[in-house]
Design a protein around this motif. Structure first.
Motif, PDB file in Angstrom:
ATOM      1  N   VAL A  87      58.439  59.680  39.828  1.00 24.90           N
ATOM      2  CA  VAL A  87      59.699  60.567  39.946  1.00 24.90           C
ATOM      3  C   VAL A  87      60.204  59.279  38.848  1.00 24.90           C
ATOM      4  O   VAL A  87      60.564  58.471  38.513  1.00 24.90           O
ATOM      5  N   PHE A  88      61.491  60.567  38.651  1.00 24.44           N
ATOM      6  CA  PHE A  88      62.253  60.283  37.338  1.00 24.44           C
ATOM      7  C   PHE A  88      63.711  60.461  36.966  1.00 24.44           C
ATOM      8  O   PHE A  88      63.615  61.370  38.254  1.00 24.44           O
ATOM      9  N   ILE A  89      64.576  59.059  37.612  1.00 25.98           N
ATOM     10  CA  ILE A  89      66.497  59.996  38.333  1.00 25.98           C
ATOM     11  C   ILE A  89      67.169  59.461  37.250  1.00 25.98           C
ATOM     12  O   ILE A  89      66.958  58.436  36.208  1.00 25.98           O
ATOM     13  N   ILE A  90      67.384  60.582  36.518  1.00 25.00           N
ATOM     14  CA  ILE A  90      68.341  60.220  35.625  1.00 25.00           C
ATOM     15  C   ILE A  90      69.646  60.525  35.753  1.00 25.00           C
ATOM     16  O   ILE A  90      70.555  61.251  36.676  1.00 25.00           O
ATOM     17  N   SER A  91      70.315  59.060  35.255  1.00 19.28           N
ATOM     18  CA  SER A  91      71.835  58.814  36.111  1.00 19.28           C
ATOM     19  C   SER A  91      72.856  57.860  34.724  1.00 19.28           C
ATOM     20  O   SER A  91      72.552  57.190  34.545  1.00 19.28           O
ATOM     21  N   VAL A  92      72.996  59.482  33.901  1.00 21.28           N
ATOM     22  CA  VAL A  92      73.708  58.567  32.585  1.00 21.28           C
ATOM     23  C   VAL A  92      74.963  59.647  32.348  1.00 21.28           C
ATOM     24  O   VAL A  92      75.171  60.179  33.357  1.00 21.28           O
ATOM     25  N   SER A 112      69.014  64.490  26.295  1.00 15.50           N
ATOM     26  CA  SER A 112      68.576  63.142  25.830  1.00 15.50           C
ATOM     27  C   SER A 112      67.244  62.648  26.306  1.00 15.50           C
ATOM     28  O   SER A 112      66.093  62.795  26.479  1.00 15.50           O
ATOM     29  N   ALA A 113      67.581  62.401  27.939  1.00 13.41           N
ATOM     30  CA  ALA A 113      66.815  61.714  28.891  1.00 13.41           C
ATOM     31  C   ALA A 113      65.604  62.642  28.944  1.00 13.41           C
ATOM     32  O   ALA A 113      64.809  62.111  29.288  1.00 13.41           O
ATOM     33  N   LEU A 145      62.921  69.592  30.359  1.00 13.45           N
ATOM     34  CA  LEU A 145      61.408  69.075  30.669  1.00 13.45           C
ATOM     35  C   LEU A 145      59.778  70.779  30.596  1.00 13.45           C
ATOM     36  O   LEU A 145      59.228  70.284  30.236  1.00 13.45           O
ATOM     37  N   GLU A 146      59.905  71.411  30.759  1.00 12.36           N
ATOM     38  CA  GLU A 146      58.866  72.098  30.511  1.00 12.36           C
ATOM     39  C   GLU A 146      59.444  72.939  29.306  1.00 12.36           C
ATOM     40  O   GLU A 146      57.753  72.520  28.533  1.00 12.36           O
TER      41      GLU A 146
END
Length: 412
Positions: A87-92, A112-113, A145-146
């Motif tokens: 799991v990746f959680i992006i919190s930027v 960027s993330a 992402l794709e």
């Protein structure tokens, strides 16, 4: 999918959180306390170095103790390189674009993330966007992402699960508040719900689509911003009438169906002062009440400066001390702070401006000298009480004896 669900239920997933700021760091701690193995990633090497040394880099009650606990348990690991994860959680951050005529969301950090995650993305991975964003951003993230990973969007999962916490009690609210989980795929949302259910001790996790989830966070903060704008507009009107706005609101709230908020120095922070503009950005013709509320709240610091200038008869030989620069009580966050704006406008007018911000350990911030409460009382000819930190509340009697403009009604 069955094995993934079992891993989630048994808390055997590896979670990587991108962004160790005011939300990402507490979220990492909360998931680690729930039993998951968590990597906390940030591109700022100094932040990771500080975390590895056992110290947090932000001011938030009880967070240091919780961080040390999870760090020592081995459940939380600060890292400066992204690794493969379940799991990746992006919190930027999602600030405004700089040097832009209108207030437009800068989504470059999210982009960027997403590109960084794409480098290590694998089939069946889950990518959660927690950052507050304009509608349709989760779809943009999925597109990135794709494209960057070469993995079809039906072979990984994308979800939006916005945080909804209050600075000063972030960890508690992460573990107790309801959460909204939005995805265009029902199975992805249900999988995410299992993960968040493990962290959320008392709240409920609700499932919807990604666009509704994006709008939900924006609407929550916009609702509060609009109501604060009403209170701040009342304060301006009451000033012209020569009556006490705090007394007026106190009396009006005696009505069983009236609950007017307390006016202040304005509205700050990265949520209320920012999120409504994300709706205006996408719907400039329709979001009229939202835009007007933002303009009212944005104007309040200048109104206060004009009052102070009037009271002091524009005597620029005077030194003005600002009590509190953070945007909320008892934290160190200066983002979009109306108190900072008050200080800056007063300085631009020619006054010498100094400040007392007890939650910031530096000697200077944004070129304003910082002093202890005792020192600023001695060095200032006039004071502006811009934030209700505990230290100011504890010294109300002393403050009442000074020449002071009370933005909060605290001295009453």
């Amino acid at each position: 999918m069955r094995s993934l669900l079992e891993k989630a239920q048994n808390r055997e997933l590896k979670i990587t959180i991108l962004g160790m700021g005011y939300i990402g760091l507490p979220t990492s701690i909360a998931f680690a306390r729930a039993g998951f193995n968590v990597n906390g990633f940030d591109v700022n090497e100094e932040v990771i170095k500080t975390l590895k040394s056992g110290h947090i880099h932000i001011v938030e009650p009880s967070l240091q103790e919780a961080f040390v606990e999870t760090l020592n348990s081995g459940k939380l690991k600060p890292v400066d390189m992204l690794e493969k994860s379940d799991v990746f959680i992006i919190s930027v951050p999602t600030p405004f674009k700089k040097d832009h005529e209108t207030k437009i969301a800068d989504l470059s950090y999210v982009q960027s993330a997403a590109k960084e995650v794409a480098k290590v993305l694998e089939k069946n991975n889950l990518v959660i966007l927690e950052s507050t964003v304009p509608p349709m951003t989760t779809k943009m993230m999925t597109d990135i992402l794709e494209k960057e990973s070469g993995i079809s969007r039906d072979q990984f999962m994308s979800v939006h699960c916005p945080e909804r916490v209050l600075p000063g009690r972030i960890l508690y609210e992460l573990e107790h508040n309801d959460r909204i989980i939005g995805s265009e795929r029902r199975d992805a949302a249900e999988y995410t719900k299992i993960i968040y259910d493990a962290m959320v001790k008392e709240g409920t996790c609700y499932i919807t689509d990604d666009i509704t989830a994006e709008m939900c966070k924006l609407v929550e903060n916009t609702f509060r911003d609009v109501n604060i704008a009403f209170a701040n507009e009342l304060s301006v009107i009451c000033d012209k009438l020569g009556i006490d706005v705090f007394e007026l609101i106190k009396l009006a709230n005696k009505h069983p169906r009236v609950n007017i908020l307390t006016p202040g120095a304005g509205v700050g922070g990265h949520c209320l002062a920012v999120d409504p503009w994300f709706i205006v950005e996408r719907f400039p013709k329709e979001a009229n009440v939202i835009r007007e509320a933002r303009l009212i709240n944005d104007y309040k610091p200048r109104f206060i400066v004009n009052k102070v200038d009037e009271i002091l008869k524009a005597d620029k030989s005077l030194t003005i001390g600002i009590l509190g620069l953070a945007y909320k009580p008892n934290i160190d966050d200066l983002r979009e702070s109306p108190a900072m704006e008050i200080a800056e406008i007063l300085r631009d007018k020619g006054y010498k401006v100094i400040a007392c911000e007890p939650n910031v350990s530096k000697k200077e911030v944004h070129e304003f000298e910082l002093y202890s409460l005792g020192d600023i009382l001695e060095k200032s000819d006039y004071l502006v009480l811009a934030q209700g930190h505990d230290i100011f509340k504890e010294n109300v009697d002393i403050l009442k004896s000074k020449r002071i403009y009370d933005c909060l009604g605290l001295l009453k």
